[in-house]
Design a protein around this motif. Structure first.
Motif, PDB file in Angstrom:
ATOM      1  N   GLY A   1      -7.083 -14.161  12.329  1.00  0.00           N
ATOM      2  CA  GLY A   1      -6.520 -15.249  12.844  1.00  0.00           C
ATOM      3  C   GLY A   1      -5.151 -15.432  12.241  1.00  0.00           C
ATOM      4  N   TYR A   2      -4.748 -14.443  11.182  1.00  0.00           N
ATOM      5  CA  TYR A   2      -3.243 -14.568  10.828  1.00  0.00           C
ATOM      6  C   TYR A   2      -2.494 -13.682  11.823  1.00  0.00           C
ATOM      7  N   LYS A   3      -0.853 -13.978  11.783  1.00  0.00           N
ATOM      8  CA  LYS A   3       0.009 -13.338  12.553  1.00  0.00           C
ATOM      9  C   LYS A   3       0.464 -12.223  11.532  1.00  0.00           C
ATOM     10  N   ALA A   4      -0.174 -11.409  11.236  1.00  0.00           N
ATOM     11  CA  ALA A   4       0.136 -10.218   9.977  1.00  0.00           C
ATOM     12  C   ALA A   4       0.826  -9.481  10.701  1.00  0.00           C
ATOM     13  N   ARG A   5       1.645  -8.529  10.086  1.00  0.00           N
ATOM     14  CA  ARG A   5       2.602  -7.479  10.247  1.00  0.00           C
ATOM     15  C   ARG A   5       3.053  -6.518   9.206  1.00  0.00           C
ATOM     16  N   LEU A   6       3.490  -5.501   9.405  1.00  0.00           N
ATOM     17  CA  LEU A   6       4.198  -4.609   8.200  1.00  0.00           C
ATOM     18  C   LEU A   6       5.534  -5.063   8.398  1.00  0.00           C
ATOM     19  N   ILE A   7       6.244  -5.062   7.389  1.00  0.00           N
ATOM     20  CA  ILE A   7       7.736  -5.564   7.042  1.00  0.00           C
ATOM     21  C   ILE A   7       8.732  -4.404   6.521  1.00  0.00           C
ATOM     22  N   GLY A   8       7.787  -3.289   6.351  1.00  0.00           N
ATOM     23  CA  GLY A   8       8.459  -1.940   5.855  1.00  0.00           C
ATOM     24  C   GLY A   8       8.169  -1.607   4.373  1.00  0.00           C
ATOM     25  N   GLU A   9       9.188  -0.639   3.710  1.00  0.00           N
ATOM     26  CA  GLU A   9       8.677  -0.380   2.418  1.00  0.00           C
ATOM     27  C   GLU A   9       9.665  -1.184   1.465  1.00  0.00           C
ATOM     28  N   ASN A  10       8.891  -1.426   0.252  1.00  0.00           N
ATOM     29  CA  ASN A  10       9.800  -2.125  -0.789  1.00  0.00           C
ATOM     30  C   ASN A  10      10.560  -1.259  -1.828  1.00  0.00           C
ATOM     31  N   LYS A  11      11.299  -1.716  -2.683  1.00  0.00           N
ATOM     32  CA  LYS A  11      11.891  -0.714  -3.379  1.00  0.00           C
ATOM     33  C   LYS A  11      11.022   0.212  -4.122  1.00  0.00           C
ATOM     34  N   TYR A  12       9.705   0.068  -4.316  1.00  0.00           N
ATOM     35  CA  TYR A  12       8.818   0.927  -4.898  1.00  0.00           C
ATOM     36  C   TYR A  12       8.154   1.967  -4.117  1.00  0.00           C
ATOM     37  N   GLY A  13       8.675   2.031  -2.792  1.00  0.00           N
ATOM     38  CA  GLY A  13       7.893   2.956  -1.730  1.00  0.00           C
ATOM     39  C   GLY A  13       6.740   2.457  -1.065  1.00  0.00           C
TER      40      GLY A  13
ATOM     41  N   PHE B   1       0.865  -1.236   0.081  1.00  0.00           N
ATOM     42  CA  PHE B   1      -0.037   0.089   0.039  1.00  0.00           C
ATOM     43  C   PHE B   1       0.821   1.444  -0.136  1.00  0.00           C
ATOM     44  N   ARG B   2       0.423   2.164  -0.662  1.00  0.00           N
ATOM     45  CA  ARG B   2       1.027   3.339  -0.780  1.00  0.00           C
ATOM     46  C   ARG B   2       0.990   4.446   0.168  1.00  0.00           C
ATOM     47  N   ILE B   3      -0.343   4.112   1.095  1.00  0.00           N
ATOM     48  CA  ILE B   3      -0.848   5.104   2.158  1.00  0.00           C
ATOM     49  C   ILE B   3      -0.505   4.299   3.266  1.00  0.00           C
ATOM     50  N   PRO B   4       0.435   4.555   4.212  1.00  0.00           N
ATOM     51  CA  PRO B   4       0.567   3.849   5.631  1.00  0.00           C
ATOM     52  C   PRO B   4      -0.471   3.358   6.341  1.00  0.00           C
ATOM     53  N   GLU B   5      -1.510   4.186   6.474  1.00  0.00           N
ATOM     54  CA  GLU B   5      -2.922   4.122   7.317  1.00  0.00           C
ATOM     55  C   GLU B   5      -3.569   2.916   6.521  1.00  0.00           C
ATOM     56  N   ASN B   6      -3.726   2.798   5.376  1.00  0.00           N
ATOM     57  CA  ASN B   6      -4.101   1.687   4.625  1.00  0.00           C
ATOM     58  C   ASN B   6      -3.514   0.441   5.123  1.00  0.00           C
TER      59      ASN B   6
ATOM     60  N   HIS C   1       4.350   0.096   1.379  1.00  0.00           N
ATOM     61  CA  HIS C   1       4.295  -0.582   2.460  1.00  0.00           C
ATOM     62  C   HIS C   1       3.642  -1.956   2.569  1.00  0.00           C
ATOM     63  N   GLN C   2       4.523  -3.050   2.916  1.00  0.00           N
ATOM     64  CA  GLN C   2       4.258  -4.307   2.569  1.00  0.00           C
ATOM     65  C   GLN C   2       3.606  -4.900   3.859  1.00  0.00           C
ATOM     66  N   VAL C   3       2.442  -5.769   3.518  1.00  0.00           N
ATOM     67  CA  VAL C   3       1.788  -6.433   4.755  1.00  0.00           C
ATOM     68  C   VAL C   3       1.834  -7.956   4.287  1.00  0.00           C
ATOM     69  N   VAL C   4       2.069  -8.584   5.390  1.00  0.00           N
ATOM     70  CA  VAL C   4       2.206 -10.139   5.297  1.00  0.00           C
ATOM     71  C   VAL C   4       1.325 -10.695   6.288  1.00  0.00           C
ATOM     72  N   TYR C   5       0.961 -12.078   5.773  1.00  0.00           N
ATOM     73  CA  TYR C   5       0.062 -12.913   6.537  1.00  0.00           C
ATOM     74  C   TYR C   5       0.931 -13.451   7.657  1.00  0.00           C
ATOM     75  N   GLY C   6       2.301 -13.549   7.313  1.00  0.00           N
ATOM     76  CA  GLY C   6       3.278 -14.146   8.539  1.00  0.00           C
ATOM     77  C   GLY C   6       4.335 -14.414   7.947  1.00  0.00           C
ATOM     78  N   SER C   7       5.342 -14.603   8.882  1.00  0.00           N
ATOM     79  CA  SER C   7       6.745 -15.090   8.259  1.00  0.00           C
ATOM     80  C   SER C   7       6.975 -16.488   8.907  1.00  0.00           C
ATOM     81  N   TYR C   8       7.819 -17.293   7.995  1.00  0.00           N
ATOM     82  CA  TYR C   8       8.103 -18.381   8.473  1.00  0.00           C
ATOM     83  C   TYR C   8       9.590 -18.868   8.076  1.00  0.00           C
TER      84      TYR C   8
END
Length: 309
Positions: free
Chosen positions: A259-271, A242-247, A273-280
């Protein structure tokens, strides 16, 4: 007799009311319409017109007059004919003939009869009670709903250590001991890392080795433990960017409620904000979760292989 009233009553019920020897009033249904320039709504109505060619008696007006006046049909018809003769005489004299709530008749220079509808009554019974309505323009600002930006999928080649046969490993180990006096490990990198191998500095090698190593201490010294939720693993199931952090934060809360262990993992090279279901930590487990997510929740989910700080 009140022929104007009788004609008005009949126009509510019929599409054609003939005045024998004079002409006929015709009703044509007009659908409801809306004027976008004046923001006005017009209900459906019956548009009136006059046809001087329809003069043959159909009995409608005479029968209605006979019933209303409680007289015979013959007497009612005679009164209708006298009414028609008076109308023709008035028009011939250049006078206007006014039918209350219906309209006005007049004769032009060419001798033809003109009809101007009154417009004050709607003779369409199905539109009873409906009036012309003018409304104010309502300004609305549509909420901006940002769609997740699908990041181009990049195939990450997993680095694998190639194991040599035992004899070759032993030979290389002996050679390393004889030359340097220490045990060395030789890694063959994938093609993407081959060109970077010679540019790596000793410090980077040491840092990477420390970061990847796991130490087991039998009796560790007392340490301060911080209970911070931080999923570990280099395999991340991406829900969207997402381009907007609030979204992005809204998406995280939505996935956590699911029920997912979702979190933000920071910005990618396109600027974004990446959201993931979980990390393994295990690729097989991550691949299994990815399949489940694609089947049940998000067919556009994908796996990111990346070591995070």
């Amino acid at each position: 007799m009140h022929f104007t009233t009788y004609i008005s009553d009949l126009l509510y019920r019929y599409e054609c009311v003939i005045i024998p020897g004079f002409g006929a009033f015709l009703g044509h249904r007009v659908a409801a319409r809306h004027n976008p320039d004046t923001h006005t709504f017009f209900p459906p109505y019956k548009r009136l017109s006059f046809n001087a060619q329809l003069t043959q008696n159909d009995g409608l007006l005479a029968n209605y007059a006979a019933s209303a006046e409680n007289i015979s049909y013959g007497e009612a018809l005679q009164n209708v004919q006298e009414f028609a003769a008076q109308l023709n005489a008035d028009l011939q004299a250049g006078n206007e003939v006014v039918f209350t709530k219906i309209g006005t008749l007049s004769r032009n220079e060419a001798g033809k009869i003109n009809f101007e509808p009154a417009g004050e009554s709607n003779f369409l019974t199905e539109a009873f009670g409906l009036a012309t309505y003018q409304f104010e323009v309502v300004s609305r600002t549509a909420p901006v709903v940002e769609e997740p930006v699908v990041e181009p999928k990049v195939v990450t080649l997993e680095q694998k250590q190639r194991n040599s046969p035992w004899l070759k490993y032993a030979a290389v180990g002996l050679l390393a001991i004889g030359l340097s006096g220490s045990l060395g490990f030789l890694y063959f990198k994938d093609i993407a890392d081959h060109n970077l191998a010679e540019e790596q500095k000793a410090k980077q090698v040491v840092d990477e080795t420390i970061q990847k190593a796991t130490f087991t201490i039998e009796n560790p010294l007392p340490a301060v433990t911080l209970n911070v939720f931080k999923p570990s693993g280099n395999y991340h199931i991406v829900a969207g960017a997402f381009r907007i952090p609030e979204n992005a934060e809204v998406k995280v809360e939505e996935l956590r409620k699911a029920g997912y262990k979702a979190r933000l993992i920071g910005e990618n090279k396109y600027g974004l904000h990446q959201v993931v279901y979980g990390s393994y930590a295990d690729r097989s487990e991550a691949s299994k979760v990815l399949r489940e997510v694609r089947n049940s929740d998000n067919p556009n989910a994908w796996m990111l292989v990346q070591e995070l700080d």
